[in-house]
Design a protein around this motif. Structure first.
Motif, mmCIF file in Angstrom:
data_model
loop_
_atom_site.group_PDB
_atom_site.id
_atom_site.type_symbol
_atom_site.label_atom_id
_atom_site.label_comp_id
_atom_site.label_asym_id
_atom_site.label_seq_id
_atom_site.Cartn_x
_atom_site.Cartn_y
_atom_site.Cartn_z
ATOM 1 N N TRP A 1 0.845 -1.176 0.000
ATOM 2 C CA TRP A 1 0.000 0.000 0.000
ATOM 3 C C TRP A 1 0.884 1.231 0.000
ATOM 4 O O TRP A 1 2.047 1.174 0.357
ATOM 5 C CB TRP A 1 -0.953 0.021 1.194
ATOM 6 N N ALA A 2 0.303 2.321 -0.441
ATOM 7 C CA ALA A 2 1.034 3.582 -0.494
ATOM 8 C C ALA A 2 0.041 4.728 -0.391
ATOM 9 O O ALA A 2 -1.095 4.630 -0.859
ATOM 10 C CB ALA A 2 1.824 3.698 -1.795
ATOM 11 N N GLU A 3 0.493 5.798 0.219
ATOM 12 C CA GLU A 3 -0.326 6.997 0.300
ATOM 13 C C GLU A 3 -0.270 7.715 -1.043
ATOM 14 O O GLU A 3 0.750 7.719 -1.724
ATOM 15 C CB GLU A 3 0.203 7.904 1.410
ATOM 16 N N THR A 4 -1.390 8.294 -1.438
ATOM 17 C CA THR A 4 -1.465 9.075 -2.667
ATOM 18 C C THR A 4 -1.905 10.488 -2.299
ATOM 19 O O THR A 4 -2.212 10.770 -1.145
ATOM 20 C CB THR A 4 -2.475 8.466 -3.663
ATOM 21 N N GLU A 5 -1.953 11.333 -3.301
ATOM 22 C CA GLU A 5 -2.375 12.717 -3.067
ATOM 23 C C GLU A 5 -3.798 12.784 -2.513
ATOM 24 O O GLU A 5 -4.119 13.645 -1.712
ATOM 25 C CB GLU A 5 -2.290 13.482 -4.391
ATOM 26 N N ARG A 6 -4.635 11.848 -2.944
ATOM 27 C CA ARG A 6 -6.050 11.886 -2.550
ATOM 28 C C ARG A 6 -6.469 10.730 -1.653
ATOM 29 O O ARG A 6 -7.644 10.402 -1.588
ATOM 30 C CB ARG A 6 -6.919 11.884 -3.790
ATOM 31 N N GLY A 7 -5.544 10.107 -1.012
ATOM 32 C CA GLY A 7 -5.886 8.989 -0.128
ATOM 33 C C GLY A 7 -4.781 7.952 -0.143
ATOM 34 O O GLY A 7 -3.620 8.257 0.081
ATOM 35 N N LYS A 8 -5.170 6.712 -0.430
ATOM 36 C CA LYS A 8 -4.180 5.639 -0.509
ATOM 37 C C LYS A 8 -4.654 4.597 -1.502
ATOM 38 O O LYS A 8 -5.821 4.542 -1.861
ATOM 39 C CB LYS A 8 -3.964 4.993 0.855
ATOM 40 N N HIS A 9 -3.713 3.775 -1.935
ATOM 41 C CA HIS A 9 -4.100 2.604 -2.712
ATOM 42 C C HIS A 9 -3.462 1.386 -2.074
ATOM 43 O O HIS A 9 -2.351 1.429 -1.542
ATOM 44 C CB HIS A 9 -3.771 2.749 -4.205
ATOM 45 N N VAL A 10 -4.222 0.301 -2.074
ATOM 46 C CA VAL A 10 -3.781 -0.984 -1.550
ATOM 47 C C VAL A 10 -3.855 -1.950 -2.725
ATOM 48 O O VAL A 10 -4.851 -1.976 -3.442
ATOM 49 C CB VAL A 10 -4.688 -1.460 -0.394
ATOM 50 N N TRP A 11 -2.802 -2.717 -2.949
ATOM 51 C CA TRP A 11 -2.740 -3.554 -4.132
ATOM 52 C C TRP A 11 -2.210 -4.944 -3.811
ATOM 53 O O TRP A 11 -1.550 -5.159 -2.795
ATOM 54 C CB TRP A 11 -1.867 -2.905 -5.202
ATOM 55 N N ALA A 12 -2.523 -5.864 -4.706
ATOM 56 C CA ALA A 12 -2.000 -7.225 -4.636
ATOM 57 C C ALA A 12 -1.780 -7.720 -6.057
ATOM 58 O O ALA A 12 -2.585 -7.449 -6.944
ATOM 59 C CB ALA A 12 -2.975 -8.139 -3.908
ATOM 60 N N GLU A 13 -0.703 -8.436 -6.266
ATOM 61 C CA GLU A 13 -0.403 -9.007 -7.577
ATOM 62 C C GLU A 13 -0.588 -10.518 -7.510
ATOM 63 O O GLU A 13 -0.043 -11.183 -6.626
ATOM 64 C CB GLU A 13 1.028 -8.681 -8.002
ATOM 65 N N LEU A 14 -1.369 -11.051 -8.444
ATOM 66 C CA LEU A 14 -1.660 -12.475 -8.500
ATOM 67 C C LEU A 14 -1.095 -13.068 -9.792
ATOM 68 O O LEU A 14 -1.024 -12.390 -10.819
ATOM 69 C CB LEU A 14 -3.172 -12.724 -8.484
ATOM 70 N N ALA A 15 -0.744 -14.349 -9.730
ATOM 71 C CA ALA A 15 -0.340 -15.082 -10.936
ATOM 72 C C ALA A 15 -1.593 -15.557 -11.650
ATOM 73 O O ALA A 15 -2.547 -16.007 -11.017
ATOM 74 C CB ALA A 15 0.534 -16.270 -10.553
ATOM 75 N N LEU A 16 -1.607 -15.428 -12.961
ATOM 76 C CA LEU A 16 -2.709 -15.941 -13.771
ATOM 77 C C LEU A 16 -2.271 -17.256 -14.415
ATOM 78 O O LEU A 16 -1.101 -17.409 -14.774
ATOM 79 C CB LEU A 16 -3.094 -14.938 -14.858
ATOM 80 N N PRO A 17 -3.204 -18.167 -14.594
ATOM 81 C CA PRO A 17 -2.849 -19.450 -15.224
ATOM 82 C C PRO A 17 -2.680 -19.304 -16.727
ATOM 83 O O PRO A 17 -3.279 -18.433 -17.352
ATOM 84 C CB PRO A 17 -4.054 -20.338 -14.901
ATOM 85 N N LYS A 18 -1.871 -20.169 -17.284
ATOM 86 C CA LYS A 18 -1.711 -20.238 -18.735
ATOM 87 C C LYS A 18 -2.921 -20.990 -19.281
ATOM 88 O O LYS A 18 -3.262 -22.055 -18.777
ATOM 89 C CB LYS A 18 -0.424 -20.981 -19.063
ATOM 90 N N PRO A 19 -3.598 -20.438 -20.294
ATOM 91 C CA PRO A 19 -4.768 -21.144 -20.833
ATOM 92 C C PRO A 19 -4.358 -22.471 -21.466
ATOM 93 O O PRO A 19 -3.314 -22.556 -22.093
ATOM 94 C CB PRO A 19 -5.334 -20.206 -21.886
ATOM 95 N N PRO A 20 -5.185 -23.492 -21.314
ATOM 96 C CA PRO A 20 -4.867 -24.776 -21.948
ATOM 97 C C PRO A 20 -4.982 -24.666 -23.467
ATOM 98 O O PRO A 20 -5.665 -23.788 -23.994
ATOM 99 C CB PRO A 20 -5.923 -25.727 -21.377
ATOM 100 N N PRO A 21 -4.320 -25.569 -24.204
ATOM 101 C CA PRO A 21 -4.333 -25.512 -25.672
ATOM 102 C C PRO A 21 -5.735 -25.475 -26.278
ATOM 103 O O PRO A 21 -5.950 -24.801 -27.278
ATOM 104 C CB PRO A 21 -3.576 -26.776 -26.086
ATOM 105 N N ALA A 22 -6.689 -26.175 -25.684
ATOM 106 C CA ALA A 22 -8.053 -26.190 -26.239
ATOM 107 C C ALA A 22 -8.671 -24.793 -26.203
ATOM 108 O O ALA A 22 -9.376 -24.395 -27.130
ATOM 109 C CB ALA A 22 -8.927 -27.178 -25.475
ATOM 110 N N VAL A 23 -8.396 -24.037 -25.145
ATOM 111 C CA VAL A 23 -8.927 -22.675 -25.036
ATOM 112 C C VAL A 23 -8.252 -21.776 -26.062
ATOM 113 O O VAL A 23 -8.904 -20.969 -26.727
ATOM 114 C CB VAL A 23 -8.731 -22.119 -23.601
ATOM 115 N N VAL A 24 -6.947 -21.917 -26.223
ATOM 116 C CA VAL A 24 -6.208 -21.119 -27.203
ATOM 117 C C VAL A 24 -6.745 -21.408 -28.604
ATOM 118 O O VAL A 24 -7.010 -20.496 -29.387
ATOM 119 C CB VAL A 24 -4.697 -21.407 -27.123
#
Length: 185
Positions: free
Chosen positions: A115-138
């Motif tokens: 999290w970090a303070e901003t000019e107008r408040g704060k932002h809270v963040w999280a980074e997630l891993a996304l799965p690789k789509p299976p070949p059938a979806v591609v």
């Protein structure tokens, strides 16, 4: 690897009844922008969005929240901005308490967070891993692409006898292999 960045932002009123709405809207926006989510990724996104929005509703004392979803490659950053400058405080929940585990859950589900303070408040963040789509979806996504257009890309030298002259060439744009690489993540 997906080359483009997907950016989605939307506003929410900071009321407890809108936590499930935020969760559903986040999933719908990601899927609507072509982000493939398996069951585990969907559950992780729902949990992190729920915790970030709930913490802001309970602790931020603000009327409006902004939820941002940023996809780059196989990474999703969930960013919540509120109008309160008071930064989150990590606290330990005892066995019987109802709250106090939100930031621990976000930390457990994410690759990184903060999290970090901003000019107008704060932002809270999280980074997630996304799965690789299976070949059938591609493959299914590739079949839904429009036909490959032909387009003029330039002139190339051509030899005729002892002289060199310029001739126009039309080259098919190879969108499908590029799209395959992009969608395969």
């Amino acid at each position: 690897m997906r080359a483009e960045t997907v950016v989605v932002r939307f506003f929410l009123r900071a009321v407890p009844a809108l936590v499930p709405v935020a969760r559903r809207r986040a999933i719908a926006q990601l899927i609507g922008h072509g982000v493939w989510l398996d069951e585990d990724a969907t559950a992780a996104v729902e949990l992190v969005v729920s915790e970030l929005v709930t913490n802001a509703v309970v602790h931020a004392d603000t009327d409006v929240l902004t939820l941002g979803l940023y996809v780059r490659g196989l990474r999703l950053t969930i960013d919540l901005h509120d109008g309160n400058h008071r930064l989150p405080v990590r606290r330990s929940a005892d066995g019987g308490s109802e709250g106090g585990r939100g930031l621990e859950l976000v930390e457990a589900m994410s690759l990184s967070n903060g999290w970090a303070e901003t000019e107008r408040g704060k932002h809270v963040w999280a980074e997630l891993a996304l799965p690789k789509p299976p070949p059938a979806v591609v493959r299914q996504r590739l079949l839904q692409l429009p036909p490959t257009p032909r387009q003029r890309v330039g002139t190339f030298p051509a030899r005729t006898g002892n002289s060199t002259e310029r001739t126009s060439a039309h080259v098919a744009v190879a969108r499908r292999p590029h799209a395959l690489a992009r969608l395969a993540g």
